[in-house]
Design a protein around this motif. Structure first.
Motif, PDB file in Angstrom:
ATOM      1  N   GLY A 198       0.834  -1.200   0.000  1.00  0.00           N
ATOM      2  CA  GLY A 198       0.000   0.000   0.000  1.00  0.00           C
ATOM      3  C   GLY A 198       0.870   1.252   0.000  1.00  0.00           C
ATOM      4  O   GLY A 198       2.095   1.185   0.182  1.00  0.00           O
ATOM      5  N   GLY A 199       0.251   2.401  -0.228  1.00  0.00           N
ATOM      6  CA  GLY A 199       0.984   3.660  -0.428  1.00  0.00           C
ATOM      7  C   GLY A 199       1.813   4.089   0.768  1.00  0.00           C
ATOM      8  O   GLY A 199       2.999   4.414   0.635  1.00  0.00           O
ATOM      9  N   THR A 200       1.224   4.098   1.959  1.00  0.00           N
ATOM     10  CA  THR A 200       1.911   4.653   3.129  1.00  0.00           C
ATOM     11  C   THR A 200       3.168   3.855   3.472  1.00  0.00           C
ATOM     12  O   THR A 200       4.233   4.436   3.702  1.00  0.00           O
ATOM     13  CB  THR A 200       0.944   4.686   4.335  1.00  0.00           C
ATOM     14  N   VAL A 201       3.057   2.535   3.482  1.00  0.00           N
ATOM     15  CA  VAL A 201       4.215   1.701   3.835  1.00  0.00           C
ATOM     16  C   VAL A 201       5.281   1.808   2.741  1.00  0.00           C
ATOM     17  O   VAL A 201       6.478   1.906   3.029  1.00  0.00           O
ATOM     18  CB  VAL A 201       3.791   0.229   4.070  1.00  0.00           C
ATOM     19  N   SER A 202       4.849   1.821   1.459  1.00  0.00           N
ATOM     20  CA  SER A 202       5.807   1.970   0.347  1.00  0.00           C
ATOM     21  C   SER A 202       6.607   3.261   0.498  1.00  0.00           C
ATOM     22  O   SER A 202       7.834   3.267   0.376  1.00  0.00           O
ATOM     23  CB  SER A 202       5.071   2.005  -1.006  1.00  0.00           C
ATOM     24  N   ASN A 203       5.879   4.359   0.769  1.00  0.00           N
ATOM     25  CA  ASN A 203       6.559   5.653   0.913  1.00  0.00           C
ATOM     26  C   ASN A 203       7.529   5.654   2.091  1.00  0.00           C
ATOM     27  O   ASN A 203       8.629   6.189   2.012  1.00  0.00           O
ATOM     28  CB  ASN A 203       5.531   6.779   1.104  1.00  0.00           C
ATOM     29  N   PHE A 204       7.109   5.052   3.211  1.00  0.00           N
ATOM     30  CA  PHE A 204       7.972   4.980   4.397  1.00  0.00           C
ATOM     31  C   PHE A 204       9.287   4.274   4.049  1.00  0.00           C
ATOM     32  O   PHE A 204      10.373   4.746   4.402  1.00  0.00           O
ATOM     33  CB  PHE A 204       7.237   4.237   5.517  1.00  0.00           C
ATOM     34  N   PHE A 205       9.181   3.159   3.320  1.00  0.00           N
ATOM     35  CA  PHE A 205      10.395   2.413   2.948  1.00  0.00           C
ATOM     36  C   PHE A 205      11.244   3.208   1.944  1.00  0.00           C
ATOM     37  O   PHE A 205      12.476   3.142   1.985  1.00  0.00           O
ATOM     38  CB  PHE A 205      10.022   1.031   2.391  1.00  0.00           C
ATOM     39  N   ASP A 206      10.582   3.970   1.054  1.00  0.00           N
ATOM     40  CA  ASP A 206      11.343   4.827   0.121  1.00  0.00           C
ATOM     41  C   ASP A 206      12.131   5.890   0.895  1.00  0.00           C
ATOM     42  O   ASP A 206      13.279   6.186   0.575  1.00  0.00           O
ATOM     43  CB  ASP A 206      10.406   5.509  -0.883  1.00  0.00           C
ATOM     44  N   TYR A 207      11.502   6.480   1.916  1.00  0.00           N
ATOM     45  CA  TYR A 207      12.209   7.462   2.759  1.00  0.00           C
ATOM     46  C   TYR A 207      13.399   6.813   3.476  1.00  0.00           C
ATOM     47  O   TYR A 207      14.448   7.435   3.633  1.00  0.00           O
ATOM     48  CB  TYR A 207      11.253   8.069   3.798  1.00  0.00           C
ATOM     49  N   LEU A 208      13.209   5.550   3.929  1.00  0.00           N
ATOM     50  CA  LEU A 208      14.336   4.866   4.603  1.00  0.00           C
ATOM     51  C   LEU A 208      15.544   4.780   3.677  1.00  0.00           C
ATOM     52  O   LEU A 208      16.676   4.921   4.113  1.00  0.00           O
ATOM     53  CB  LEU A 208      13.940   3.451   5.061  1.00  0.00           C
ATOM     54  N   LYS A 209      15.281   4.575   2.378  1.00  0.00           N
ATOM     55  CA  LYS A 209      16.393   4.503   1.410  1.00  0.00           C
ATOM     56  C   LYS A 209      17.195   5.800   1.397  1.00  0.00           C
ATOM     57  O   LYS A 209      18.381   5.806   1.111  1.00  0.00           O
ATOM     58  CB  LYS A 209      15.861   4.217  -0.003  1.00  0.00           C
TER      59      LYS A 209
END
Lengths: 388, 155
Positions: free
Chosen positions: B22-33
């Motif tokens: 889903g969007g929120t978890v995907s974005n969170f992991f992108d920020y971790l990168k």
């Protein structure tokens, strides 16, 4: 509350390692005991409720379908309810609701588990969300230990005092299990045995932790009219409470555990209980870990927050104390999870009907049973009384 | 049946899954990168939750405001795990903890590491309830929670 509802019969298997029976045969065993206890046959049963832990505990999907015939559900409506460790209270509440609503007169409720056939900690780890928490989780011990550490830190309970009180909880439950013919672990332990047992997840040691048990429990609910006709001494349901909270462990305060506190308050409100320590005669708390029993005593209003260790050390919750907790030996000595919350209810029914044998609390009339489940997430409470 | 005659059948159920983030978890992991730890704030109750939620569990309102939180925080609770089980991802012994990052209103589950973990008594001298820890990043980012390698105690 709907119609008045009574428990008219209970049954338990001999709990423990049960490689001697298949899962369906173990379940049928408990149905036969409960029907005999109630003095009815399957023909009298209007509907069946069943519950377990996640299906992968035993490696068969939808176990209630695979042994539908063993739980007596052929030709009858069947319901499955599953809330992890609190399943036993959830299915009891479901049976209660069904009869209270007037849609059924007699409902058979069955909880069961064969924990020794799979890998229980691996199964429980899959209860955690797959994105954030699961890789760090370690089944029940990981979660419950974090909770007990948080509780001791929050209320500035010195580690030695917490350790001493938890050891006393273990000794008391093991002593009590000696009086319970159904209990899985029946052995005397000393304070030193507990404090010197192997570390599972520091500061929790082996004798602070429940076993993995196979076993089943059945409880039969009936309307007032049927109960009065069939049963000489029914136990009456006076209050039920159930609450959930977030799935992420870190989002709610587990040291004061809102779902446990609110589930008890709801049940007390229905039962008209104002001072649980004085008004309750016995409590069967879901205590897979010694430290947790103390957190629950606080959530249920048996003592002020942070003071459970003092109450434990002065013997308030021991057999013969002001409010005996877990005279059956509790979850600490027997834990077939899907059955465990229902066993708590069955034990309180035995207590208020004077049928608890060697573990009877003299003159018990009103009792609390409880179960918790999920990632420290759900709590259910039921109050039973000898009086309608 | 006599005890030695109890018989079993061996069974196994291995099922692969592809679970949508889903969007929120995907974005969170992108920020971790990008070595950023982001939470989401609820417009109604103002709480900042890390991990972020697409909706507030208490208000049931959509959470659409991203907030960067600190890479340091306080240890709310922790556990020393030395218990192996089937399917375990992290090699024992390890320390799991709830860490309240600066600017967040919830605990994040993660590891505390970066020192010798073999002796629980030595670990207890290093990991403290209420103590401060900071994120240590994995060199190679895979877009999951282990892009933060672990948290280490702040000296």
């Amino acid at each position: 509350m709907g119609r008045a509802v009574a428990v008219i019969g209970t049954g338990q298997t001999k709990h423990g390692r049960r490689p001697d029976v298949s899962y369906p045969d173990m379940v049928r065993e408990v149905i036969m005991v409960a029907l005999e206890d109630a003095g009815i046959t399957l023909k009298d049963v209007d509907g069946v409720v069943h519950g377990t832990m996640p299906s992968m505990m035993e490696g068969v999907s939808s176990t209630h379908l695979y042994f539908a015939e063993a739980i007596g559900a052929v030709g009858k409506p069947i319901m499955k309810v599953e809330t992890c460790g609190s399943t036993g209270q959830s299915i009891a509440h479901c049976g209660f609701f069904w009869v209270a609503s007037g849609m059924a007169d007699i409902v058979l409720v069955v909880g069961s588990e064969k924990m020794n056939e799979g890998d229980s900690q691996a199964t429980m780890t899959t209860v955690f969300d797959p994105y954030f928490q699961r890789v760090f989780a370690a089944g029940a011990p990981g979660t419950f230990t974090m909770q007990c550490m948080e509780w001791m830190y929050r209320f500035k309970i010195p580690e030695d005092k917490g350790r001493e009180a938890a050891a006393m909880v273990s000794v008391s439950n093991h002593d009590n299990a000696m009086d319970n013919p159904y209990a899985h672990i029946r052995m005397k332990v000393t304070m030193d045995d507990v404090k010197n047992s192997r570390i599972v997840t520091y500061p929790v040691r082996l004798l602070d932790v429940c076993p993995s048990s196979d076993g089943a429990c059945a409880v039969i609910f009936a309307s007032e009219e049927k109960a009065k006709k069939i049963c000489k001494k029914p136990a009456w349901i006076k209050g039920v409470g159930f609450r959930g909270e977030e799935s992420f462990f870190g989002e709610s305060d587990k040291s004061i555990w809102p779902s446990a506190t609110e589930a008890a308050q709801e049940a007390y409100r229905q039962a008209g209980i104002k001072d649980p320590l004085k008004e309750l005669d016995v409590a069967e708390i879901y205590n897979p870990f010694t430290y947790q029993e103390m957190i629950f005593c606080e959530c249920f209003g048996f003592c002020p927050r942070g003071e459970a260790p003092d109450y434990v050390l002065k013997g308030t919750f021991k057999k013969g104390g002001e409010l005996p907790c877990c005279p059956s030996g509790g979850t600490l000595c027997t834990n077939p999870i899907g059955a465990t919350g229902l066993i708590r209810l069955a034990e309180t029914v035995l207590q208020v009907t004077g049928k608890a044998g060697a573990r009877q609390v003299e003159g018990a009339k009103i009792a609390l049973s409880h179960a918790m489940g999920g990632v420290d997430q759900f709590n259910g409470v039921t109050i039973v009384s000898s009086n309608l | 049946m006599a005890k030695e005659e109890y018989r079993i059948i061996e069974a196994e159920a291995v099922v692969p899954y592809e679970l949508a983030l889903g969007g929120t978890v995907s974005n969170f992991f992108d920020y971790l990168k990008e070595e950023k730890i982001m939470g989401k704030r609820c417009r109604k109750c103002s709480r900042v939750l890390v991990p972020p939620r697409s909706f507030c569990p208490r208000c049931f309102e959509e959470m659409d405001e991203w907030v960067e939180v600190g890479q340091e925080g306080v240890v709310e609770t922790w556990v020393y795990i030395n218990m192996p089980f089937y399917g375990q991802v992290i090699k024992v012994p390890y320390v799991s903890a709830q860490i309240r990052l600066d600017g967040s209103d919830s605990g994040l589950t993660h590891l505390i590491a970066g020192f010798d973990l073999t002796n629980v008594n030595k670990v207890r001298e290093i990991v403290k309830l209420g103590g401060r820890v900071k994120a240590v990043w994995s060199k190679e980012k895979k877009g999951n929670i282990l892009d933060i390698a672990y948290f280490e105690p702040v000296k």
